[in-house]
Design a protein around this motif. Structure first.
Motif, short mmCIF file in Angstrom:
data_model
loop_
_atom_site.label_atom_id
_atom_site.label_comp_id
_atom_site.label_asym_id
_atom_site.label_seq_id
_atom_site.Cartn_x
_atom_site.Cartn_y
_atom_site.Cartn_z
N LYS A 69 0.82 -1.21 0.00
CA LYS A 69 0.00 0.00 0.00
C LYS A 69 0.85 1.26 0.00
N ARG A 70 2.04 1.19 0.56
CA ARG A 70 2.94 2.34 0.58
C ARG A 70 3.24 2.85 -0.83
N PHE A 71 3.26 1.93 -1.80
CA PHE A 71 3.58 2.30 -3.18
C PHE A 71 2.33 2.63 -4.00
N THR A 72 1.25 1.90 -3.76
CA THR A 72 0.08 1.99 -4.64
C THR A 72 -1.07 2.81 -4.06
N GLY A 73 -1.07 2.99 -2.73
CA GLY A 73 -2.19 3.66 -2.09
C GLY A 73 -3.37 2.74 -1.89
N GLN A 74 -3.28 1.52 -2.39
CA GLN A 74 -4.35 0.54 -2.24
C GLN A 74 -3.84 -0.63 -1.41
N GLU A 75 -4.68 -1.12 -0.50
CA GLU A 75 -4.28 -2.25 0.33
C GLU A 75 -4.15 -3.50 -0.53
N VAL A 76 -3.02 -4.16 -0.42
CA VAL A 76 -2.77 -5.41 -1.14
C VAL A 76 -2.43 -6.48 -0.10
N PRO A 77 -3.28 -7.47 0.10
CA PRO A 77 -3.00 -8.49 1.11
C PRO A 77 -1.79 -9.32 0.72
N ALA A 78 -0.99 -9.70 1.73
CA ALA A 78 0.20 -10.50 1.49
C ALA A 78 0.55 -11.29 2.74
N THR A 79 1.17 -12.43 2.55
CA THR A 79 1.60 -13.25 3.68
C THR A 79 2.84 -14.03 3.27
N GLY A 80 3.71 -14.30 4.23
CA GLY A 80 4.95 -14.99 3.87
C GLY A 80 5.75 -15.47 5.05
N ILE A 81 6.82 -16.17 4.74
CA ILE A 81 7.70 -16.78 5.74
C ILE A 81 9.14 -16.50 5.38
N SER A 82 9.99 -16.39 6.40
CA SER A 82 11.43 -16.22 6.19
C SER A 82 12.18 -17.23 7.06
#
Length: 495
Positions: free
Chosen positions: A347-360
């Motif tokens: 969202k910082r880049f697009t202004g639209q919320e984009v759901p995301a999930t991940g592991i490291s």
């Protein structure tokens, strides 16, 4: 005329906070990453290799601040005659670059976008024992779906990954919690929009694994004495206000249904808390359907990682077997991977919320765990060494090594001074070579080679009696044509 001042020689030292990695370490890491990539690929994730350098602006608010753009990262300003050049930095992790890549290429990428990435990251932080400024990360993320199936899949994939690289079932546990449940707890405490109070509570909760239930209770209220006898001021909450936090942290029951019931009591009437519990319930049901029971993945409210970063489910992979620390004390190995849902980063880049999930996955910690379990040796097996008895017959030795390499056997010809044969065997020992091949003039004339099993020879030399040594020879004489077959046989017996 004064003599020009000599430039001092540079010191041959590794920069502070960095280290060099040699053959076996690099090989072991490469093999482990290949195994992990195989699991990720099987789950349908695509590889992504993004730039090691990002703009400081793209790296995000949680790294450098406005006044000190190089804080926390290795950063520099691009040359510009008006001093307006962009600030650049080595990447701090692999997630911020993913957010930039997705925002930049989202029209060309599938949605959801499933990617994995592996590589070094750099942090300009104070180094310490086992803490370096450059280290490897191994990430997998799904961007563009709010479905809890994505979170359940990440947890299942992490479980499969640990077992694939050599951590057996029973020696690890993937633990799952949800930031929304904690937000519900904060609401139940009556903190409202008091950001300072909420932050203080979050920082205190983050100490749960160190100070335990009573320690958190004291830190939330009047304060406590630490191990050194120093008094640490508390947040100043009442006992009633602190109770929902304690109920949240200690709500784990014997089964998932019991844990969820305890969490419902902890969040009270909070809607966001109820939403978080519903998400945990969905994840649990999906994992059960896939055959991932509580012996591999469990709901555990004591997981409080990344509280200021994640927006929903959070997960952590913990190795449960015991090791001895540097003081000889028993302790659990601990966490080797973590992740969660972060719906605000793109969202910082697009202004639209984009759901995301991940592991490291912490690559170096996982390698250390595999060494502790004896799944990989501290020293990798070296190449077969073809010794040189007559430097004028180098072509013969190169032909031998070519035969071995063509059979997919790692091998090399000794390229040092062949005058002292003992030095050749010392070289093979330093290379951790399993076998030495010897062909002198007599062997050449008779069409044979000598094959020395260096690993068996070392074992015999350690403890065998003379009779045992005679019964278990470590050197074999075979026809030249049988070189590859005999070397293969010895290598197979050594594994």
């Amino acid at each position: 005329m004064a003599k020009p001042k000599k430039q001092p020689r540079p010191k041959a030292v590794t920069p502070k906070g960095f280290r060099d990695y040699f053959g076996s370490e690099v090989t072991q890491r490469t093999e482990m990453l290949r195994a992990i990539a195989g699991v990720y690929h099987r789950y349908g994730f695509d590889a992504l290799e993004s730039s090691a350098v990002e703009t400081v602006e793209a790296l995000g608010k949680f790294l450098p601040d406005v006044d000190r753009p190089n804080e926390g990262v290795f950063a520099w300003q691009e040359f510009d005659e008006k001093d307006n050049g962009d600030w650049m930095a080595l990447r701090y992790d692999l997630t911020a670059p993913l957010a930039r890549v997705y925002a930049q290429h989202r029209n060309d990428l599938p949605t959801p976008y499933r990617r994995y990435a592996m590589g070094p990251v750099w942090r300009n932080e104070k180094p310490g024992p086992g803490r370096f400024r450059q280290f490897y990360q191994c990430d997998a993320d799904t961007v563009g779906t709010a479905s809890m199936a994505a979170d359940a899949e990440i947890c299942a994939m992490l479980s499969d990954t640990l077992e694939t690289v050599g951590i057996p079932r029973g020696d690890y546990l993937v633990r799952v919690n949800n930031r929304k449940v904690l937000n519900g707890v904060l609401e139940a405490m009556g903190l409202g929009e008091d950001a300072a109070a909420r932050d203080n509570v979050l920082r205190t909760i983050d100490k749960f694994d160190k100070v335990g239930e009573q320690g958190v209770r004291e830190l939330l209220t009047k304060g406590r004495l630490d191990a050194s006898g120093a008094f640490i001021d508390g947040v100043g909450l009442s006992d009633d206000q602190a109770e929902p936090v304690i109920a949240f942290l200690t709500s784990k029951a014997e089964d998932t249904a019991g844990t969820l019931a305890n969490l419902r009591a902890a969040v009270g009437d909070s809607k966001i808390g109820a939403d978080g519990i519903a998400e945990l319930e969905q994840i649990g049901a999906l994992l059960d359907a896939g055959g991932y029971g509580a012996d591999r993945i469990e709901i555990d409210p004591s997981v409080v990682r990344g509280l200021g970063y994640y927006t929903g489910p959070v997960y952590e992979a913990e190795l449960t077997f015991e090791i001895f620390d540097e003081k000889g004390r028993k302790r659990q190995f601990g966490s080797v991977a973590g992740g969660g849902r972060y719906d605000d980063l793109v969202k910082r880049f697009t202004g639209q919320e984009v759901p995301a999930t991940g592991i490291s996955i912490g690559v170096d910690r996982l390698l250390a765990a595999l060494r502790e379990k004896g799944r990989i040796s501290a020293q990798a097996k070296g190449p077969v060494v073809v010794t040189v008895m007559d430097r004028d017959r180098m072509a013969d030795y190169q032909a031998m090594v070519a035969d071995l390499r063509n059979a997919d056997i790692r091998a090399e010809v000794y390229l040092g001074n062949p005058k002292n044969f003992g030095n050749q065997l010392k070289y093979a020992d330093k290379r951790n070579s399993p076998i030495a091949v010897i062909e002198g003039g007599d062997e050449k004339a008779n069409g044979i080679v000598q094959i020395k099993d260096l690993i068996l020879g070392a074992k015999i030399a350690e403890s065998a009696t003379l009779e045992e040594w005679k019964e278990r020879p470590s050197q074999f004489e075979v026809p030249r044509g049988d070189l590859v077959a005999k070397v293969r046989e010895i290598l197979d017996n050594q594994d």
